[in-house]
Write a protein that holds these residues in place. Sequence first.
Motif, PDB file in Angstrom:
ATOM      1  N   PRO A 155       0.813  -1.220   0.000  1.00 24.94           N
ATOM      2  CA  PRO A 155       0.000   0.000   0.000  1.00 24.94           C
ATOM      3  C   PRO A 155       0.851   1.277   0.000  1.00 24.94           C
ATOM      4  O   PRO A 155       0.496   2.257  -0.656  1.00 24.94           O
ATOM      5  CB  PRO A 155      -0.835  -0.130   1.274  1.00 24.94           C
ATOM      6  CG  PRO A 155      -0.967  -1.603   1.482  1.00 24.94           C
ATOM      7  CD  PRO A 155       0.350  -2.160   1.032  1.00 24.94           C
ATOM      8  N   SER A 156       1.989   1.281   0.715  1.00 24.25           N
ATOM      9  CA  SER A 156       2.866   2.459   0.733  1.00 24.25           C
ATOM     10  C   SER A 156       3.456   2.737  -0.643  1.00 24.25           C
ATOM     11  O   SER A 156       3.541   3.887  -1.070  1.00 24.25           O
ATOM     12  CB  SER A 156       4.003   2.272   1.740  1.00 24.25           C
ATOM     13  OG  SER A 156       3.497   2.190   3.042  1.00 24.25           O
ATOM     14  N   GLU A 157       3.867   1.674  -1.354  1.00 19.24           N
ATOM     15  CA  GLU A 157       4.445   1.850  -2.684  1.00 19.24           C
ATOM     16  C   GLU A 157       3.409   2.361  -3.672  1.00 19.24           C
ATOM     17  O   GLU A 157       3.722   3.166  -4.547  1.00 19.24           O
ATOM     18  CB  GLU A 157       5.038   0.528  -3.185  1.00 19.24           C
ATOM     19  CG  GLU A 157       6.275   0.098  -2.440  1.00 19.24           C
ATOM     20  CD  GLU A 157       6.728  -1.298  -2.807  1.00 19.24           C
ATOM     21  OE1 GLU A 157       7.944  -1.540  -2.682  1.00 19.24           O
ATOM     22  OE2 GLU A 157       5.900  -2.137  -3.220  1.00 19.24           O
ATOM     23  N   ILE A 158       2.171   1.924  -3.524  1.00 19.04           N
ATOM     24  CA  ILE A 158       1.107   2.409  -4.404  1.00 19.04           C
ATOM     25  C   ILE A 158       0.899   3.901  -4.186  1.00 19.04           C
ATOM     26  O   ILE A 158       0.744   4.671  -5.138  1.00 19.04           O
ATOM     27  CB  ILE A 158      -0.194   1.615  -4.184  1.00 19.04           C
ATOM     28  CG1 ILE A 158      -0.016   0.190  -4.717  1.00 19.04           C
ATOM     29  CG2 ILE A 158      -1.378   2.298  -4.862  1.00 19.04           C
ATOM     30  CD1 ILE A 158      -1.161  -0.738  -4.422  1.00 19.04           C
ATOM     31  N   ALA A 159       0.910   4.327  -2.932  1.00 22.41           N
ATOM     32  CA  ALA A 159       0.752   5.751  -2.624  1.00 22.41           C
ATOM     33  C   ALA A 159       1.930   6.565  -3.155  1.00 22.41           C
ATOM     34  O   ALA A 159       1.745   7.657  -3.701  1.00 22.41           O
ATOM     35  CB  ALA A 159       0.597   5.947  -1.125  1.00 22.41           C
ATOM     36  N   GLU A 160       3.157   6.043  -3.004  1.00 24.19           N
ATOM     37  CA  GLU A 160       4.356   6.755  -3.458  1.00 24.19           C
ATOM     38  C   GLU A 160       4.409   6.879  -4.980  1.00 24.19           C
ATOM     39  O   GLU A 160       4.745   7.925  -5.514  1.00 24.19           O
ATOM     40  CB  GLU A 160       5.617   6.027  -2.994  1.00 24.19           C
ATOM     41  CG  GLU A 160       5.900   6.127  -1.529  1.00 24.19           C
ATOM     42  CD  GLU A 160       7.051   5.210  -1.102  1.00 24.19           C
ATOM     43  OE1 GLU A 160       7.767   4.702  -1.977  1.00 24.19           O
ATOM     44  OE2 GLU A 160       7.210   5.021   0.112  1.00 24.19           O
ATOM     45  N   LYS A 161       4.116   5.788  -5.680  1.00 22.36           N
ATOM     46  CA  LYS A 161       4.236   5.765  -7.139  1.00 22.36           C
ATOM     47  C   LYS A 161       3.066   6.433  -7.836  1.00 22.36           C
ATOM     48  O   LYS A 161       3.151   6.748  -9.010  1.00 22.36           O
ATOM     49  CB  LYS A 161       4.370   4.326  -7.641  1.00 22.36           C
ATOM     50  CG  LYS A 161       5.695   3.691  -7.282  1.00 22.36           C
ATOM     51  CD  LYS A 161       5.795   2.324  -7.915  1.00 22.36           C
ATOM     52  CE  LYS A 161       7.097   1.670  -7.547  1.00 22.36           C
ATOM     53  NZ  LYS A 161       8.122   1.843  -8.534  1.00 22.36           N
ATOM     54  N   GLY A 162       1.962   6.597  -7.134  1.00 17.14           N
ATOM     55  CA  GLY A 162       0.795   7.201  -7.756  1.00 17.14           C
ATOM     56  C   GLY A 162       0.265   6.339  -8.893  1.00 17.14           C
ATOM     57  O   GLY A 162       0.097   6.807 -10.009  1.00 17.14           O
ATOM     58  N   VAL A 163       0.009   5.063  -8.604  1.00 17.69           N
ATOM     59  CA  VAL A 163      -0.481   4.129  -9.616  1.00 17.69           C
ATOM     60  C   VAL A 163      -1.813   4.630 -10.160  1.00 17.69           C
ATOM     61  O   VAL A 163      -2.713   4.995  -9.405  1.00 17.69           O
ATOM     62  CB  VAL A 163      -0.623   2.714  -9.016  1.00 17.69           C
ATOM     63  CG1 VAL A 163      -1.214   1.751 -10.025  1.00 17.69           C
ATOM     64  CG2 VAL A 163       0.726   2.215  -8.529  1.00 17.69           C
ATOM     65  N   ALA A 164      -1.940   4.646 -11.465  1.00 14.74           N
ATOM     66  CA  ALA A 164      -3.141   5.158 -12.130  1.00 14.74           C
ATOM     67  C   ALA A 164      -4.326   4.216 -11.938  1.00 14.74           C
ATOM     68  O   ALA A 164      -4.161   2.994 -11.964  1.00 14.74           O
ATOM     69  CB  ALA A 164      -2.873   5.340 -13.616  1.00 14.74           C
ATOM     70  N   PRO A 165      -5.532   4.771 -11.743  1.00  8.92           N
ATOM     71  CA  PRO A 165      -6.727   3.922 -11.646  1.00  8.92           C
ATOM     72  C   PRO A 165      -6.887   3.085 -12.921  1.00  8.92           C
ATOM     73  O   PRO A 165      -6.632   3.551 -14.019  1.00  8.92           O
ATOM     74  CB  PRO A 165      -7.872   4.926 -11.514  1.00  8.92           C
ATOM     75  CG  PRO A 165      -7.235   6.146 -10.930  1.00  8.92           C
ATOM     76  CD  PRO A 165      -5.845   6.178 -11.514  1.00  8.92           C
ATOM     77  N   GLY A 166      -7.280   1.835 -12.729  1.00 10.91           N
ATOM     78  CA  GLY A 166      -7.490   0.939 -13.862  1.00 10.91           C
ATOM     79  C   GLY A 166      -6.265   0.149 -14.282  1.00 10.91           C
ATOM     80  O   GLY A 166      -6.377  -0.813 -15.036  1.00 10.91           O
ATOM     81  N   GLU A 167      -5.079   0.526 -13.806  1.00  9.73           N
ATOM     82  CA  GLU A 167      -3.854  -0.187 -14.160  1.00  9.73           C
ATOM     83  C   GLU A 167      -3.799  -1.506 -13.394  1.00  9.73           C
ATOM     84  O   GLU A 167      -3.960  -1.537 -12.182  1.00  9.73           O
ATOM     85  CB  GLU A 167      -2.628   0.659 -13.815  1.00  9.73           C
ATOM     86  CG  GLU A 167      -1.322   0.030 -14.199  1.00  9.73           C
ATOM     87  CD  GLU A 167      -0.131   0.907 -13.828  1.00  9.73           C
ATOM     88  OE1 GLU A 167       0.976   0.355 -13.749  1.00  9.73           O
ATOM     89  OE2 GLU A 167      -0.303   2.121 -13.621  1.00  9.73           O
ATOM     90  N   ALA A 168      -3.573  -2.613 -14.096  1.00  9.03           N
ATOM     91  CA  ALA A 168      -3.533  -3.932 -13.469  1.00  9.03           C
ATOM     92  C   ALA A 168      -2.261  -4.075 -12.632  1.00  9.03           C
ATOM     93  O   ALA A 168      -1.161  -3.901 -13.141  1.00  9.03           O
ATOM     94  CB  ALA A 168      -3.585  -5.022 -14.521  1.00  9.03           C
TER      95      ALA A 168
END
Length: 144
Positions: free
Chosen positions: A39-52
């Motif tokens: 979850p921390s890496e997702i917040a840091e990288k700013g993963v785009a909605p819809g990206e698998a």
Amino acid sequence: MTRKQKRLSIIAGLGLVLAIAAGLILMALRDQIVFFYSPSEIAEKGVAPGEAIRLGGLVADGSWMQDGETNTFVVTDGATEMTAHYVGILPDLFREGQGVVAEGSIRPDGTFEATNVLAKHDENYLPREVADTLRDQGVWQGGE
């Protein structure tokens, strides 16, 4: 130029082309080679909605709610939490406080929509990537 020199130059040229191709492939896949994101890496990288992507961590205690086949639970790495939604039957070994890796994508509202949920297979197993991430953050102190 002799035959041997021609042959060596052709082999060297093919080797150079293969090296360039491998470099381009690795550059294109650099973010996809990761087994999962915490979850921390997702917040840091700013993963785009819809990206698998794959989301990994521990299921937070007291967070799992089930309504028929609709499941909602919180995945945490100790620093950050992310709510996950999954419609379907969860693995028999899925429970709170245990490691989980969920495949799916981020919704526009910031929650995770899981299409597949993987749980540990016995009390001694936690995926190495999940264990390393949790150990680095001081959340999990389990053995190797």
